[in-house]
Motif scaffolding. Structure first.
Motif, PDB file in Angstrom:
ATOM      1  N   THR A 411       0.820  -1.225   0.000  1.00 15.35           N
ATOM      2  CA  THR A 411       0.000   0.000   0.000  1.00 15.35           C
ATOM      3  C   THR A 411       0.847   1.266   0.000  1.00 15.35           C
ATOM      4  O   THR A 411       0.319   2.362   0.135  1.00 15.35           O
ATOM      5  CB  THR A 411      -0.907   0.016   1.246  1.00 15.35           C
ATOM      6  OG1 THR A 411      -0.097  -0.052   2.430  1.00 15.35           O
ATOM      7  CG2 THR A 411      -1.880  -1.153   1.216  1.00 15.35           C
ATOM      8  N   TYR A 412       2.163   1.131  -0.180  1.00 11.35           N
ATOM      9  CA  TYR A 412       3.039   2.301  -0.147  1.00 11.35           C
ATOM     10  C   TYR A 412       3.237   2.864  -1.556  1.00 11.35           C
ATOM     11  O   TYR A 412       3.398   2.116  -2.514  1.00 11.35           O
ATOM     12  CB  TYR A 412       4.416   1.949   0.415  1.00 11.35           C
ATOM     13  CG  TYR A 412       4.396   1.006   1.586  1.00 11.35           C
ATOM     14  CD1 TYR A 412       3.737   1.338   2.760  1.00 11.35           C
ATOM     15  CD2 TYR A 412       5.042  -0.232   1.518  1.00 11.35           C
ATOM     16  CE1 TYR A 412       3.713   0.469   3.832  1.00 11.35           C
ATOM     17  CE2 TYR A 412       5.027  -1.101   2.586  1.00 11.35           C
ATOM     18  CZ  TYR A 412       4.358  -0.758   3.743  1.00 11.35           C
ATOM     19  OH  TYR A 412       4.334  -1.618   4.796  1.00 11.35           O
ATOM     20  N   GLU A 416       6.925   8.624   2.724  1.00 10.33           N
ATOM     21  CA  GLU A 416       6.104   8.999   3.870  1.00 10.33           C
ATOM     22  C   GLU A 416       5.157   7.864   4.275  1.00 10.33           C
ATOM     23  O   GLU A 416       4.853   7.699   5.469  1.00 10.33           O
ATOM     24  CB  GLU A 416       5.307  10.266   3.556  1.00 10.33           C
ATOM     25  CG  GLU A 416       6.144  11.532   3.508  1.00 10.33           C
ATOM     26  CD  GLU A 416       6.889  11.713   2.194  1.00 10.33           C
ATOM     27  OE1 GLU A 416       7.760  12.599   2.128  1.00 10.33           O
ATOM     28  OE2 GLU A 416       6.586  10.963   1.223  1.00 10.33           O
ATOM     29  N   ASP A 417       4.717   7.074   3.298  1.00  8.21           N
ATOM     30  CA  ASP A 417       3.867   5.922   3.616  1.00  8.21           C
ATOM     31  C   ASP A 417       4.632   4.914   4.475  1.00  8.21           C
ATOM     32  O   ASP A 417       4.078   4.345   5.427  1.00  8.21           O
ATOM     33  CB  ASP A 417       3.395   5.239   2.331  1.00  8.21           C
ATOM     34  CG  ASP A 417       2.442   6.104   1.531  1.00  8.21           C
ATOM     35  OD1 ASP A 417       1.806   6.997   2.111  1.00  8.21           O
ATOM     36  OD2 ASP A 417       2.364   5.886   0.296  1.00  8.21           O
ATOM     37  N   ASP A 420       5.072   6.280   7.979  1.00 10.29           N
ATOM     38  CA  ASP A 420       3.835   6.139   8.748  1.00 10.29           C
ATOM     39  C   ASP A 420       3.692   4.719   9.283  1.00 10.29           C
ATOM     40  O   ASP A 420       3.336   4.517  10.459  1.00 10.29           O
ATOM     41  CB  ASP A 420       2.640   6.500   7.860  1.00 10.29           C
ATOM     42  CG  ASP A 420       1.329   6.453   8.619  1.00 10.29           C
ATOM     43  OD1 ASP A 420       1.192   7.182   9.619  1.00 10.29           O
ATOM     44  OD2 ASP A 420       0.427   5.678   8.217  1.00 10.29           O
TER      45      ASP A 420
END
Length: 544
Positions: A411-412, A416-417, A420
């Protein structure tokens, strides 16, 4: 004077540094590296991985290894340990070995030494569950005279930022634990030449461009890699830590690392191995988790120069998907070793390194082999905005990797993903923090500014070598370990390190040859002559 230290990727100062008394001055003299930690590499928060365990690694291979006993292992040691690839192929052609037995031997050693024991090295993250069956197939092919290449049937470990279908490619990061992918271009080339992908080697997480305060050789998935020449006293170097350690400990016939600025030269030197950082573009970067598309390159780490030449031959090839890819030489780097000579070759030796006895001894050997040595001083040339180059490249290049080469279920899409994810799983994902990722996230520039940074760095890096080489009509430059890896990186020049001995404390040191682009044949030949004249490499004592 600025020896960009020993960052697995490029900057970990520590034991690779020529003169530790200047450490504080060196770091503070450049705003680009002032944020890079000089943390004592022995200050480990974590040793063994909390993500993987021996039971998990060996689950698919346990039954297939059941017939390989301690007695068989002991009987085979003299045939395999520290032998070069041509010798292993000879043993196989004479019926003393088979590819299946060779694979089982290396697997037995990994199981014996690598994890959860008093000698553990944590060098291997995962193993190819099909490798024994693949080795048996190579044995069948050999009966039909299908030996394609000297690498045929040889078990190779890949740094775990290089894609391969058999195992996830994690970069050592918890966020990528399930990153199953297609093969990287160099993985395909190895397989096409007949190599066996034995498994994935541990690394400094995200190729050491992640935490900023972690020791070299640490990753969340793989744990803390340790040096077989001194498990808690000698740094592994990085970021190809597991590749260097695995080669030193005879866990494979050869390994592949990757370098941005020192990440092959450093661990190879620290583990008494041969490490070749090729000209940027000679080997494809497609399918390799990036830091910098400007500087990144894969390259071999081996026990000897011969095997490095074989590995380079096996991996080279023009890749239309890599904008820096170049047409490789049609001749064989391995076959060209037969022409190796130092007669009349002129090398520049840095005056600033002449207090290193091993370096001086190596220079004397080169002279005895016919080389001419010219003492030179380091050019006083800076590398401004080096860290910004890496920041800006990684921000864009990692996003491209997620889009083109990562598992589609991830899902990256941005750094920044990943940050997180790490923040939500901080205890396991980032025990040392993610300081360098934070720097990447915050950095921005215009295209014009970024182009100017790259142009200045490349110009300055080239001048560092070209000024003395052109002035003195030199064939190459002589360095130590990864001391001038940063200059070679931004110049995009190739470099090769070969064992030159050990300090009084037992720390391995490497003599490093650097020259202009696409001179890999010359580097290999020079290093081969030196290696054959000295035979400096010694296997680590506790791993026989």
């Amino acid at each position: 004077m600025r020896y960009f230290l020993s960052l697995c990727l490029f900057f970990v100062l520590l034991s690779c540094k020529k003169d530790s008394k200047n450490l504080e001055t060196d770091v503070e003299s450049s705003s680009d590296i002032s944020a890079i930690s000089t943390k004592d590499f022995r200050d480990f928060k974590i040793l063994d991985s909390e993500i993987i365990a021996n039971e998990q690694i060996w689950k698919s291979l346990e039954k297939q290894l059941a017939d390989f006993s301690e007695e068989k292992y002991e009987a085979l040691k003299s045939l395999i340990l520290d032998q070069d690839i041509p010798t292993l192929q000879k043993q196989i052609s004479e019926g003393k070995l088979s590819y299946e037995v060779l694979v089982k031997f290396y697997l037995f050693r990994i199981k014996t030494f690598d994890r959860e024991n008093d000698l553990s090295l944590n060098a291997v993250i995962s193993l190819n569950p099909n490798v024994i069956e693949e080795a048996m197939q190579k044995d069948r092919e050999l009966l039909n005279k299908k030996l394609k290449h000297p690498i045929f049937g040889m078990p190779v470990l890949l740094k775990d930022n290089i894609n391969t279908t058999e195992m996830p490619t994690t970069a050592g990061a918890l966020a990528l634990k399930n990153n199953t992918t297609e093969d990287a271009f160099v993985t395909k080339r190895l397989k096409e030449s007949g190599a066996l992908i034995l498994g994935k080697a541990n690394l400094s997480e995200w190729a050491y461009f992640f935490c900023g305060e972690c020791p070299s050789g640490y990753s969340a998935v793989g744990g803390q890699t340790l040096n077989p020449y001194g498990r808690r006293t000698i740094d592994t170097g990085g970021s190809s830590s597991g590749s260097g350690v695995a080669v030193a400990a005879n866990f494979c016939a050869a390994a592949v690392g990757s370098e941005t600025a020192g990440s092959i030269l450093s661990p190879a030197s620290q583990n008494s191995a041969v490490g070749l950082k090729p000209t940027v573009g000679l080997l494809s970067r497609t399918g390799i988790i990036p830091i910098s598309s400007t500087l990144d390159t894969p390259g071999p780490i081996t026990k000897n120069v011969t095997d490095s030449a074989i590995m380079l031959d096996a991996m080279k090839g023009l890749d239309k998907d890599d904008f820096k890819s170049v047409n490789p030489k049609s001749v064989s780097y391995f076959n060209e070793l037969s022409d190796a000579s130092l007669e009349g070759k002129r090398f520049g030796a840095f005056k600033e390194l002449m207090d290193d006895e091993l370096y001086v001894d190596a220079i004397n050997v080169l002279k005895e082999q016919g080389a001419e040595i010219v003492e030179i001083s380091e050019e006083k040339i800076d590398l401004p905005d080096f860290l910004r180059l890496l920041n800006l490249d990684m921000k864009a290049d990692l996003a491209t990797y997620f889009k083109t080469s990562a598992n589609k279920d991830l899902t990256y899409s941005t750094i920044e993903d990943v940050m997180d994810f790490n923040s939500k799983n901080s205890e396991k994902a980032m025990p040392y923090g993610q300081k360098l990722f934070e720097g990447v996230s915050k950095d921005n520039s215009t295209k014009e500014e970024f182009d100017a940074i790259k142009n200045t760095l490349k110009t300055n890096g080239k001048q560092f070598f070209d000024i003395p080489m052109d002035r003195q009509n030199l064939d190459g430059i002589l360095s130590v370990n990864n001391f001038h890896a940063a200059e070679a990186a931004v110049a995009e020049y190739p470099a090769l390190t070969v064992p030159m001995g050990y300090t009084e404390a037992g720390v391995p040191r490497g003599l490093t040859f650097i020259s202009k682009p696409l001179t890999e044949s010359a580097l290999l030949q020079w290093a081969y002559v030196y290696e054959q004249a000295t035979k400096m490499r010694l296997a680590p004592k506790n791993y026989d």
